[in-house]
Design a protein around this motif. Structure first.
Motif, short mmCIF file in Angstrom:
data_model
loop_
_atom_site.label_atom_id
_atom_site.label_comp_id
_atom_site.label_asym_id
_atom_site.label_seq_id
_atom_site.Cartn_x
_atom_site.Cartn_y
_atom_site.Cartn_z
N ARG A 200 0.87 -1.18 0.00
CA ARG A 200 0.00 0.00 0.00
C ARG A 200 0.91 1.23 0.00
O ARG A 200 1.80 1.36 0.84
CB ARG A 200 -0.90 0.03 1.23
N VAL A 201 0.67 2.12 -0.95
CA VAL A 201 1.45 3.35 -1.07
C VAL A 201 0.55 4.53 -0.76
O VAL A 201 -0.52 4.68 -1.36
CB VAL A 201 2.06 3.49 -2.48
N ASP A 202 0.98 5.34 0.19
CA ASP A 202 0.25 6.56 0.55
C ASP A 202 1.21 7.73 0.46
O ASP A 202 2.43 7.54 0.37
CB ASP A 202 -0.33 6.44 1.96
N SER A 203 0.68 8.93 0.50
CA SER A 203 1.55 10.10 0.38
C SER A 203 0.94 11.29 1.10
O SER A 203 -0.25 11.33 1.39
CB SER A 203 1.79 10.45 -1.10
N THR A 204 1.81 12.24 1.39
CA THR A 204 1.41 13.53 1.92
C THR A 204 1.93 14.60 0.97
O THR A 204 3.14 14.77 0.85
CB THR A 204 2.00 13.77 3.32
N PRO A 205 1.04 15.29 0.24
CA PRO A 205 -0.42 15.17 0.24
C PRO A 205 -0.88 13.94 -0.56
O PRO A 205 -0.12 13.41 -1.38
CB PRO A 205 -0.85 16.44 -0.46
N ASP A 261 6.53 11.41 1.97
CA ASP A 261 6.31 12.83 2.29
C ASP A 261 6.90 13.65 1.13
O ASP A 261 8.13 13.76 1.01
CB ASP A 261 7.00 13.17 3.61
N LEU A 262 6.04 14.20 0.31
CA LEU A 262 6.52 14.92 -0.88
C LEU A 262 7.30 16.17 -0.50
O LEU A 262 8.25 16.56 -1.21
CB LEU A 262 5.35 15.28 -1.78
N ARG A 263 6.92 16.83 0.59
CA ARG A 263 7.66 18.03 1.00
C ARG A 263 9.10 17.67 1.35
O ARG A 263 10.06 18.33 0.95
CB ARG A 263 6.98 18.66 2.22
#
Length: 577
Positions: A200-205, A261-263
């Motif tokens: 499962r891949v999630d991200s912010t945002p 975390d893209l930031r």
């Protein structure tokens, strides 16, 4: 001699701590802020900072090693290749197809190996385009075909599984592969359907494109199941025109989650070395937490952030990775920094301030200290930015010199015990033979004087060295108590050995007309008292260690003065220890 070696180890243990006051590994990370005007200053600033910290005893990651480790375990920039590389890969694949058609399987495997090596090195880029991903999958299956013909089905099955891992969700080109390969692939896919592995891949945002080995999975959060165990490359991209950093994940059975975390990914840089870059001052506020995050991934305990708050000032901020989040700063130094990157102040002084957990501004005429816990207003001036616990350089050098003199003198005293015993035996032999030659007797007395002199000098020098060489501590360390206990034991042995020594003969041992029994009594008593004196003087510095910590102030100062004249020299000590 064994007692001397044991005592030497006890002295060496605490004194060695003065050479390495730092614990754990350090990491240097330059920070490029919006107003820095480029990163030309970074290379020289990082190199000189690292050299100065290493000189102070810190274990500092090299720039290249830290970047390689971060890319291998956390994330790396996306791979790139030019059109010439793509053309070479395609030509190798085409040539392999021709070799397979002609039945030249060895040649085909050679060409396919080269093509596969190129695709593995940039698999996330080769698989980015759907048609190219299919071509990668086909090329891998060509290898399966060649292996089936040359090595057998077992090896081919393992290779087919690898093909499916490299290119998830891909389908082979129709009519391009023989039944032996398509049947084997169908078996592998049936096995894959039964796999319990799920990613499962999630991200912010959220809502950004997620890719696995370059293959598009969908928008985050997104899951993929039936994944073979192994290493995969995950990318998350919110901007279609920018490649996301490549995160390595090792999947096994069960569910695995990865949040990106893209930031943080936008801030981190790892080529040519680790760095943090921020586009706005608001995003720069995360620099401390970002630095701690990098350090934890690499197992570092301290981070030094390098930045240019002004065009002519370099700031070195030490962050403790395990300190409370509200106050992680444990040291800071500001030094003048010219446009060419040459420091007008000393990197060594800045490194000593950081190692000593001090905050010092070296940009003014005199160094100015200020509290490390919030605020940057200077408090009181300071010129002693030495590491915490370490004695001032002059005291340390004087102390270590005295230690060397003391150890050498005591060693000489112990070494003279054997020649003195030999002299006593010759003296006894001469008397037993009826001779009255006093040369052996005189040599025995000279050696006794030598033992007393060297032992006294050694014990005195080591006692004097303890306040100068021992590192400062808030409380008495364990090894000082251990040293004191050993010293008390040696002192007790010395007293007992001296009290139970051979009785002194009625006649003086210096009498040249002694009887054989009197000579034996003198020799035996001399051997016993020599050992007693040596062990007693060895015990003195050992007992002194805990006394130094119990008696001297927390902030001690001793100023050694050496005066040399035509007629002699003297050493004096002033201050408090």
């Amino acid at each position: 001699m064994r007692l001397f070696l044991l005592a030497t180890l006890c002295w060496a243990l605490p004194l060695s701590t003065t050479a390495a006051q730092t614990e754990g590994r350090w990491l240097i990370i330059p920070v490029n802020a919006p107003d820095d005007g480029g990163s030309e200053w970074v290379e020289q600033a990082v190199a000189r900072t690292r050299a100065a910290l290493v000189e102070e005893g810190a274990d500092v990651w090299s720039t290249e090693a830290a970047a390689r480790e971060f890319e291998a375990t956390v994330s790396a920039p996306a791979a790139t290749f030019d059109e010439s590389e793509l053309e070479r890969w395609m030509s190798l694949s085409d040539a392999a197809v021709g070799s397979l058609a002609e039945g030249r399987y060895e040649k085909a495997l050679e060409e396919l190996d080269a093509a596969q090596a190129m695709s593995r090195n940039a698999i996330e880029e080769y698989n980015r385009d759907a048609e190219r991903a299919r071509r990668v999958f086909d090329t891998c299956l060509y290898m399966v075909r060649a292996v089936v013909a040359t090595e057998g089905k077992s090896r081919a099955r393992a290779l087919a599984r690898e093909c499916r891992r490299l290119v998830p969700r891909a389908e082979p080109s129709p009519l391009m592969h023989p039944p032996a390969v398509t049947t084997l692939l169908a078996e592998i896919d049936d096995l894959r359907a039964k796999q319990s592995g799920e990613l499962r891949v999630d991200s912010t945002p959220p809502g950004c494109a997620a890719r696995l080995n370059g293959v598009l999975l969908g928008e985050t959060p997104v899951s993929i199941d039936g994944v073979f165990p192994g290493e995969y490359l995950v990318q998350v991209e919110c901007d279609r025109n920018e490649r996301g950093r490549v995160h390595r994940v090792n999947l096994g059975a069960g569910r695995f989650e990865r949040e990106v975390d893209l930031r943080f990914d936008e801030a981190i840089g790892s080529q040519p070395g680790l760095s943090l870059t921020y586009a706005t001052h608001e995003s720069e506020a995360e620099r401390t937490s970002d630095a701690r995050r990098i350090a934890r991934a690499l197992g570092a305990t301290s981070v030094v952030l390098l930045s240019l708050p002004d065009t002519d000032t370099l700031e070195l901020e030490r962050i403790d990775v395990e300190a409370p989040a509200k106050n992680p700063r444990t040291g800071l130094a500001r030094i003048p920094f010219s446009e060419r990157g040459r420091s007008q102040s000393s990197f060594a002084e800045a490194a000593r301030a950081l190692v000593g957990e001090r905050c010092v501004d070296f940009t003014s005429k005199e160094p100015v200290a200020f509290p490390c816990t919030g605020g940057s207003a200077p408090a009181a001036a300071t010129t002693d930015a030495r590491p915490a616990g370490r004695r001032p350089r002059g005291q340390l050098i004087s102390g270590l010199t005295l230690v060397g003199v003391g150890v050498a003198s005591l060693a000489t005293g112990y070494a003279l015990l054997n020649p003195r015993s030999n002299a006593a035996e010759r003296w006894i032999d001469e008397v037993d033979a009826g001779g009255q030659d006093t040369s052996a007797q005189q040599k025995w007395f000279d050696l006794r004087s030598g033992i007393l002199a060297t032992a006294s000098i050694g014990g005195a020098a080591l006692v004097a060295a303890m306040p100068l060489a021992l590192p400062e501590r808030g409380k008495t360390p364990w090894w000082a108590w251990m040293s004191g206990g050993l010293g008390v034991g040696l002192a007790a042995f010395s007293i007992a050995w001296g009290v139970t020594a051979e009785a002194k003969p009625v006649a003086s041992c210096s009498d040249p007309m002694l009887s054989s029994d009197d000579v034996r009594s003198c020799a035996k008593r001399g051997d016993q008292t020599g050992v007693a004196v040596l062990t007693g003087l060895t015990a003195a510095p050992l007992i002194t260690m805990p006394l130094v910590y119990l008696l001297r102030p927390r902030e001690s100062r001793i100023a050694p003065t050496v005066e040399v004249g035509r007629t002699g020299a003297s050493v004096s000590l002033r201050g408090r220890f």
